[in-house]
Motif scaffolding. Structure first.
Motif, PDB file in Angstrom:
ATOM      1  N   ASN A 232      39.813  37.848  21.410  1.00 18.70           N
ATOM      2  CA  ASN A 232      40.366  37.576  22.733  1.00 18.70           C
ATOM      3  C   ASN A 232      39.488  38.097  23.864  1.00 18.70           C
ATOM      4  N   VAL A 233      38.479  38.908  23.539  1.00 21.22           N
ATOM      5  CA  VAL A 233      37.534  39.338  24.567  1.00 21.22           C
ATOM      6  C   VAL A 233      36.758  38.136  25.087  1.00 21.22           C
ATOM      7  N   SER A 234      36.321  37.276  24.185  1.00 17.67           N
ATOM      8  CA  SER A 234      35.620  36.056  24.593  1.00 17.67           C
ATOM      9  C   SER A 234      36.529  35.162  25.429  1.00 17.67           C
ATOM     10  N   ASN A 235      37.793  35.024  25.001  1.00 19.32           N
ATOM     11  CA  ASN A 235      38.742  34.217  25.765  1.00 19.32           C
ATOM     12  C   ASN A 235      38.942  34.792  27.164  1.00 19.32           C
ATOM     13  N   ALA A 236      39.007  36.121  27.251  1.00 21.42           N
ATOM     14  CA  ALA A 236      39.178  36.775  28.552  1.00 21.42           C
ATOM     15  C   ALA A 236      37.957  36.561  29.434  1.00 21.42           C
ATOM     16  N   CYS A 237      36.774  36.627  28.849  1.00 22.01           N
ATOM     17  CA  CYS A 237      35.556  36.397  29.631  1.00 22.01           C
ATOM     18  C   CYS A 237      35.496  34.962  30.145  1.00 22.01           C
ATOM     19  N   ALA A 238      35.989  34.022  29.350  1.00 20.78           N
ATOM     20  CA  ALA A 238      36.037  32.628  29.811  1.00 20.78           C
ATOM     21  C   ALA A 238      36.952  32.497  31.023  1.00 20.78           C
ATOM     22  N   ALA A 239      38.130  33.106  30.933  1.00 21.96           N
ATOM     23  CA  ALA A 239      39.063  33.059  32.062  1.00 21.96           C
ATOM     24  C   ALA A 239      38.479  33.760  33.282  1.00 21.96           C
ATOM     25  N   ALA A 240      37.793  34.874  33.041  1.00 19.56           N
ATOM     26  CA  ALA A 240      37.172  35.607  34.150  1.00 19.56           C
ATOM     27  C   ALA A 240      36.101  34.766  34.833  1.00 19.56           C
ATOM     28  N   ALA A 241      35.368  33.983  34.054  1.00 25.07           N
ATOM     29  CA  ALA A 241      34.319  33.134  34.625  1.00 25.07           C
ATOM     30  C   ALA A 241      34.917  32.105  35.583  1.00 25.07           C
ATOM     31  N   VAL A 242      36.084  31.570  35.215  1.00 23.78           N
ATOM     32  CA  VAL A 242      36.746  30.617  36.113  1.00 23.78           C
ATOM     33  C   VAL A 242      37.239  31.331  37.367  1.00 23.78           C
ATOM     34  N   GLY A 243      37.900  32.481  37.195  1.00 27.09           N
ATOM     35  CA  GLY A 243      38.413  33.211  38.346  1.00 27.09           C
ATOM     36  C   GLY A 243      37.311  33.646  39.290  1.00 27.09           C
ATOM     37  N   ARG A 244      36.215  34.136  38.701  1.00 30.65           N
ATOM     38  CA  ARG A 244      35.090  34.573  39.538  1.00 30.65           C
ATOM     39  C   ARG A 244      34.457  33.383  40.257  1.00 30.65           C
ATOM     40  N   SER A 245      34.415  32.224  39.597  1.00 27.37           N
ATOM     41  CA  SER A 245      33.885  31.020  40.230  1.00 27.37           C
ATOM     42  C   SER A 245      34.762  30.555  41.386  1.00 27.37           C
ATOM     43  N   MET A 246      36.048  30.900  41.337  1.00 24.37           N
ATOM     44  CA  MET A 246      36.962  30.565  42.429  1.00 24.37           C
ATOM     45  C   MET A 246      36.840  31.547  43.585  1.00 24.37           C
ATOM     46  N   GLY A 247      35.982  32.553  43.442  1.00 27.15           N
ATOM     47  CA  GLY A 247      35.772  33.496  44.527  1.00 27.15           C
ATOM     48  C   GLY A 247      36.576  34.766  44.422  1.00 27.15           C
ATOM     49  N   MET A 248      37.300  34.961  43.322  1.00 24.97           N
ATOM     50  CA  MET A 248      38.077  36.180  43.140  1.00 24.97           C
ATOM     51  C   MET A 248      37.150  37.354  42.843  1.00 24.97           C
ATOM     52  N   THR A 249      37.552  38.551  43.246  1.00 24.22           N
ATOM     53  CA  THR A 249      36.767  39.732  42.901  1.00 24.22           C
ATOM     54  C   THR A 249      36.939  40.035  41.425  1.00 24.22           C
ATOM     55  N   LEU A 250      35.936  40.676  40.832  1.00 29.78           N
ATOM     56  CA  LEU A 250      36.012  40.993  39.422  1.00 29.78           C
ATOM     57  C   LEU A 250      37.141  41.983  39.140  1.00 29.78           C
ATOM     58  N   GLN A 251      37.416  42.885  40.062  1.00 25.65           N
ATOM     59  CA  GLN A 251      38.504  43.845  39.881  1.00 25.65           C
ATOM     60  C   GLN A 251      39.860  43.134  39.838  1.00 25.65           C
ATOM     61  N   THR A 252      40.038  42.150  40.720  1.00 27.06           N
ATOM     62  CA  THR A 252      41.288  41.387  40.710  1.00 27.06           C
ATOM     63  C   THR A 252      41.435  40.612  39.412  1.00 27.06           C
ATOM     64  N   VAL A 253      40.342  40.041  38.940  1.00 21.82           N
ATOM     65  CA  VAL A 253      40.351  39.306  37.678  1.00 21.82           C
ATOM     66  C   VAL A 253      40.736  40.225  36.527  1.00 21.82           C
ATOM     67  N   ALA A 254      40.120  41.408  36.454  1.00 23.83           N
ATOM     68  CA  ALA A 254      40.385  42.353  35.364  1.00 23.83           C
ATOM     69  C   ALA A 254      41.847  42.782  35.361  1.00 23.83           C
ATOM     70  N   GLN A 255      42.419  43.012  36.527  1.00 27.38           N
ATOM     71  CA  GLN A 255      43.824  43.414  36.612  1.00 27.38           C
ATOM     72  C   GLN A 255      44.736  42.301  36.109  1.00 27.38           C
ATOM     73  N   ALA A 256      44.431  41.063  36.479  1.00 23.63           N
ATOM     74  CA  ALA A 256      45.241  39.920  36.036  1.00 23.63           C
ATOM     75  C   ALA A 256      45.136  39.734  34.528  1.00 23.63           C
ATOM     76  N   LEU A 257      43.957  39.939  33.967  1.00 24.06           N
ATOM     77  CA  LEU A 257      43.785  39.843  32.519  1.00 24.06           C
ATOM     78  C   LEU A 257      44.632  40.893  31.800  1.00 24.06           C
ATOM     79  N   ALA A 258      44.667  42.088  32.340  1.00 23.91           N
ATOM     80  CA  ALA A 258      45.430  43.173  31.722  1.00 23.91           C
ATOM     81  C   ALA A 258      46.921  42.871  31.702  1.00 23.91           C
ATOM     82  N   GLU A 259      47.393  42.127  32.692  1.00 26.10           N
ATOM     83  CA  GLU A 259      48.818  41.845  32.811  1.00 26.10           C
ATOM     84  C   GLU A 259      49.250  40.583  32.068  1.00 26.10           C
ATOM     85  N   SER A 260      48.315  39.843  31.518  1.00 24.60           N
ATOM     86  CA  SER A 260      48.634  38.604  30.802  1.00 24.60           C
ATOM     87  C   SER A 260      49.189  38.929  29.419  1.00 24.60           C
ATOM     88  N   LEU A 261      50.339  38.366  29.075  1.00 24.21           N
ATOM     89  CA  LEU A 261      51.024  38.673  27.820  1.00 24.21           C
ATOM     90  C   LEU A 261      50.904  37.507  26.841  1.00 24.21           C
TER      91      LEU A 261
END
Length: 486
Positions: free
Chosen positions: A313-342
């Motif tokens: 799931n680390v790879s899956n999380a990095c894929a999601a982070a790549a989309v979020g970061r491409s949308m202009g989100m900060t990496l910290q915001t992305v990491a927090q959202a990943l942590a809260e995903s169930l």
């Protein structure tokens, strides 16, 4: 067509299951091999549907009910084609970013992670559950509103050309492929053919503005790039991978990259790591205004701790982070959202058994790659008692089925598994592969059915033990999970 009382009434949703109807939705009557949706037009209207789309002329009772309720019954030659045409037209009105997502394994989990990441800053509509076929894709498009900022469309496939057909409806701006594994090898015959089929998503991206999110650790990544002519079509390539020491992205076109460093598993088998990114535009601007691609030299880092089990799931999380970061989100915001995903039910969901033992409910689906990933995560969990792995058949493997099941059995033997319980015809080869790899025969049980497995576990399990339940969905092992926890 029976006109509604209010001709300006707007549809707010769509379903072909009368049990799911909500007020304001359109009910679509689909003829089926076993059940004909036309039988449920009246219940759907009574449940609040604002209209029904049918291919058979409605009977007098349905027409009378529609007039009484002030709703419409719309007849079309083919309701399936009508949904597809409706979604294709509605797609023209959507202003947000359409992200198409496919892959052999992890696509639903990655879709959920991407949804949860983007939802931290944007309005998002995503494929529900795994409704990723010729019906689910139009439904996802129709569920979006013109102002929806991100629409994430999961796309499944079993053969060549199917992704292309789905893209004709969704017309994605960006495309993400999680990996190219052995799922659907029954019809396609080789992993290279699977890679060609997955690359159809990248081929459908708009020239000059499209983005292709590619797993740099996948050995067929470069094959997909070449097949879809990304560089010739001026498509930005965004690489992601779950491990810093994984295959580098040198073989891919230059572009932004997301990866993980210092990856480790906690006592529950969930991953902790440093999320890293480079090559993205500065994110000082409003994240609701997607930034343009510029190559930034600095590496960004943020700590991340997933709620999901397993290194995969680390790879899956990095894929999601790549989309979020491409949308202009900060990496910290992305990491927090990943942590809260169930996790969704049935996908590496940790449950408590009725006598205190742990049940890992991973019974929603399975293929050789995901089976091994689940076993690896299960073996990494901090369990004071014994580990029981209940494994069932994996589908859609064709002539490769015996070999794939035996290979999984060999992987079981290399994990700290105290007992292997196999249920299903093909799972017997898991047992055979485990024996050949050295797992003692007294630690292997081949069961005839779920009842036998449940009886065996009820007599054996103690409070400190843990059970992994994993198989393809058609095996119905979710009933075993229900029996263990209820």
């Amino acid at each position: 067509m029976i006109e509604p009382i209010d001709g300006s009434a707007l549809l707010t949703g769509i379903t072909w299951d009368s049990r799911d109807v909500e007020p304001g939705w359109l009910y679509v009557a689909l003829p089926g091999e076993h059940v004909d949706g036309h039988q449920f037009v009246e219940p759907a209207l009574r449940a609040g549907a604002i209209g029904a789309l049918v291919s058979e002329a409605p009977d007098a009772r349905a027409c009378t009910l529609a007039r009484e309720l002030g709703v419409a019954i719309i007849q079309a030659p083919n309701t399936f084609h009508a949904i597809t045409d409706l979604a294709s037209e509605w797609r023209r009105h959507l202003k947000g970013k359409i992200v198409g997502l496919t892959g052999s394994t992890g696509k639903t989990t990655t879709k959920n992670l991407t949804r949860d990441v983007c939802a931290a800053c944007f309005s998002v509509v995503a494929t529900e559950a795994n409704q990723n076929n010729e019906l689910g894709v139009p439904k996802t498009i129709l569920n979006a509103q013109p102002e929806t900022q991100v629409v994430i469309v999961e796309m499944g496939m079993r053969g060549a050309g199917q992704i292309t057909q789905l893209c004709e409806v969704a017309r994605p701006d960006w495309g993400l492929v999680t990996n190219c594994g052995e799922s659907h090898i029954e019809l396609l015959g080789s992993r290279e053919a699977i890679a060609f089929a997955k690359a159809e998503l990248f081929s459908a991206l708009p020239q000059g503005v499209g983005r292709a999110f590619i797993n740099a650790d996948d050995e067929y990544a470069a094959v997909m790039v070449e097949r879809s002519k990304l560089e010739r079509n001026n498509i930005t390539c965004v690489a992601f991978n779950g491990y810093d020491d994984a295959r580098e992205a040198d073989a891919l076109p230059a572009g932004p990259r997301v990866w993980a460093e210092d990856v480790r598993l906690d006592a529950q088998g969930s991953a902790e790591f440093t999320l890293c990114a480079s090559g993205f535009a500065d994110s000082d601007e409003d994240p609701r205004q997607p930034t343009l691609f510029t190559m930034a030299p600095d590496v960004e880092r943020a700590s991340c701790h997933l709620s999901l089990m397993g290194l995969h799931n680390v790879s899956n999380a990095c894929a999601a982070a790549a989309v979020g970061r491409s949308m202009g989100m900060t990496l910290q915001t992305v990491a927090q959202a990943l942590a809260e995903s169930l996790p969704e039910p049935g996908r590496a969901q940790v449950c408590k058994g009725r006598d205190g033992f742990i049940v890992i409910n991973d019974a929603y689906n399975a293929n050789p790659d995901s089976m091994c990933a689940s076993l690896r995560a299960f073996g990494a969990m901090d369990i004071s008692g014994r580990r029981f792995a209940v494994l069932g058949d994996m589908g859609e493997l064709g002539d490769f089925a015996q070999e794939c099941h035996m290979r999984v059995g060999g992987y079981v033997a290399a994990q700290p598994i105290d007992a292997l319980i196999c249920v299903g015809e093909l799972s017997r080869y898991i047992a055979e592969g485990a024996r050949e790899a050295g797992l003692p025969n007294e630690r292997i049980i081949v069961a005839e059915g779920i009842g036998e497995v449940l009886g065996e576990l009820e007599e054996t399990l103690c409070a400190d033990d843990a059970v992994l339940v994993k198989a393809s969905h058609f095996m119905g092992l979710d009933r075993l999970v229900e029996g263990l926890i209820s």
